[in-house]
Motif scaffolding. Structure first.
Motif, PDB file in Angstrom:
ATOM      1  N   ARG A 104       5.578 -12.473   7.001  1.00 50.13           N
ATOM      2  CA  ARG A 104       4.214 -12.105   6.646  1.00 50.13           C
ATOM      3  C   ARG A 104       3.310 -13.311   6.384  1.00 50.13           C
ATOM      4  N   HIS A 105       2.035 -13.083   6.617  1.00 48.58           N
ATOM      5  CA  HIS A 105       1.016 -14.123   6.468  1.00 48.58           C
ATOM      6  C   HIS A 105       0.676 -14.349   5.005  1.00 48.58           C
ATOM      7  N   VAL A 106       0.380 -15.594   4.667  1.00 49.36           N
ATOM      8  CA  VAL A 106      -0.084 -15.955   3.331  1.00 49.36           C
ATOM      9  C   VAL A 106      -1.404 -16.707   3.473  1.00 49.36           C
ATOM     10  N   ILE A 150      -3.920 -19.226  -1.444  1.00 49.24           N
ATOM     11  CA  ILE A 150      -2.784 -19.014  -2.348  1.00 49.24           C
ATOM     12  C   ILE A 150      -2.036 -20.331  -2.544  1.00 49.24           C
ATOM     13  N   LYS A 163       0.959 -22.701  -3.058  1.00 46.67           N
ATOM     14  CA  LYS A 163       2.329 -22.525  -2.579  1.00 46.67           C
ATOM     15  C   LYS A 163       3.271 -23.544  -3.207  1.00 46.67           C
ATOM     16  N   GLU A 187       0.592 -20.966   6.594  1.00 47.47           N
ATOM     17  CA  GLU A 187       0.151 -19.594   6.819  1.00 47.47           C
ATOM     18  C   GLU A 187       1.298 -18.624   7.043  1.00 47.47           C
ATOM     19  N   HIS A 190       4.841  -7.994  -1.246  1.00 53.15           N
ATOM     20  CA  HIS A 190       4.089  -9.121  -0.691  1.00 53.15           C
ATOM     21  C   HIS A 190       2.590  -8.930  -0.928  1.00 53.15           C
ATOM     22  N   LEU A 201       0.079 -11.210  -3.483  1.00 53.62           N
ATOM     23  CA  LEU A 201      -1.110 -11.937  -3.039  1.00 53.62           C
ATOM     24  C   LEU A 201      -2.360 -11.460  -3.772  1.00 53.62           C
ATOM     25  N   TYR A 249       2.301 -16.394  -5.174  1.00 57.14           N
ATOM     26  CA  TYR A 249       3.070 -16.579  -3.942  1.00 57.14           C
ATOM     27  C   TYR A 249       4.458 -15.958  -4.116  1.00 57.14           C
ATOM     28  N   SER A 275       9.791 -11.851   1.707  1.00 57.20           N
ATOM     29  CA  SER A 275       9.197 -12.116   0.399  1.00 57.20           C
ATOM     30  C   SER A 275      10.042 -11.649  -0.779  1.00 57.20           C
TER      31      SER A 275
END
Length: 324
Positions: free
Chosen positions: A46-48, A52, A54, A62, A122, A126, A131, A143
């Motif tokens: 999955r995208h972050v 955010i 990290k 990402e 997840h 977010l 994170y 996640s």
């Protein structure tokens, strides 16, 4: 988490110890009242968002789960004593991890996939500007960890659907304001048999009994003695291949918290934070790691349960940072 995540022990040493147990294992249990779980199909990591913050081991900003992960920066001193300001941040991270685990628990229903749980945690993580710590840690692609029935720990969420009678361990860790909070629980899906309910009850009791003996000046090895005595007295065994760990701005660090009889060195000091996260089994404690290099399964197909808290040693005892 990762006592479940990759422990502070050497990865190669850990895996060699686990795989050696195959030679001493009993034959798989037959006529089971539950299903044997095998890995399903995994979706994309999955995208972050870039905003955010990290952890230092994240390489791909990402899509962290697509990379093998970088090196985690550990404290120089083996005894990492948190300051009052750091303890405030640890409490915040611990409470968020607790909140997300409770949301995951209440979402459980027959027919949902473990990837559905991952997606929910997840997204919630977010939304809280945190994170999901497992994502990208040494290459872990998701996640959270979801471990069902015969999966002892580090199960990777996928398209496998939960069935009536399953038990599932959900391991949640978050990175909030520069600090990690780590917790895990095992829950029943639908109607489960009495032996599974006993396993869950005893596993939680093992963790809580170990927490209750913690305080400044207490030897770390007393945790393992307490857990092992409780498990065996109730007719269960401890899976010894995974341990708890120090935690803070780092995911895994000193001390290693062993959950079985041991004569390891070291004493607790006020300001220390670490996890207690025993895995208890109804059968043999022998396990192996599957080809994904993460999923740990019991060789006799027995079920396991795991409960975890992040704790703080105080001047007068212990505080559970991930408690409800």
């Amino acid at each position: 988490m990762f006592n479940s995540f990759l422990l502070t022990l050497s990865r190669n040493f850990q895996l060699s110890c686990i795989r050696r147990t195959k030679w001493f294992n009993k034959d798989p249990v037959n006529n089971l009242s539950y299903r044997i779980v095998k890995p399903g199909k995994m979706s994309e990591s999955r995208h972050v968002p870039n905003y955010i913050t990290k952890p230092d081991y994240v390489i791909d900003n990402e899509y962290p789960g697509r990379s093998k992960g970088g090196v985690e920066v550990l404290p120089k001193a083996p005894n990492d004593i948190k300051t009052p300001e750091q303890i405030v941040l640890m409490r915040q991270a611990g409470q968020l991890a607790k909140d997300l685990l409770e949301k995951a628990k209440t979402s459980l229903k027959v027919g949902m996939t473990t990837d559905d749980i991952d997606a929910m945690v997840h997204t919630e993580c977010l939304e809280r500007n945190a994170y999901p710590s497992p994502l990208g840690y040494r290459g872990f692609p998701k996640s959270i960890c979801t471990s069902v029935n015969n999966v002892a720990c580090h199960g990777i969420p996928d398209d496998s659907r939960l069935e009536d009678g399953d038990i599932i361990s959900i391991d949640v860790t978050v990175f909030l304001n520069g600090y990690h909070g780590d917790t895990c629980g095992t829950f029943a899906v639908g109607d489960v048999d009495q032996k599974a309910l006993d396993l869950l009850r005893v596993s939680e009791l093992c963790r809580d009994s170990a927490i209750n003996i913690c305080g400044p000046g207490v030897a770390f090895n007393k945790i393992g003695h307490t857990i092992r005595d409780m498990a065996v007295s109730c007719g269960f065994e401890v899976v010894p291949h995974f341990c708890g760990h120090g935690i803070g701005h780092y995911f895994h660090g000193y001390p290693d918290i062993l959950h079985y009889d041991n004569d390891g060195p070291g004493e607790m000091k006020a300001g220390m934070t670490f996890t207690i996260e025993p895995i208890i089994t109804e059968g043999s404690y022998d396990i192996e790691i599957l080809k994904d290099d993460w999923t740990a399964v019991t060789l006799d197909n027995s079920r396991t349960a795991q409960f975890e808290h992040t704790v703080l040693i105080t001047e007068n005892g212990v505080e559970v940072l991930t408690a409800s």
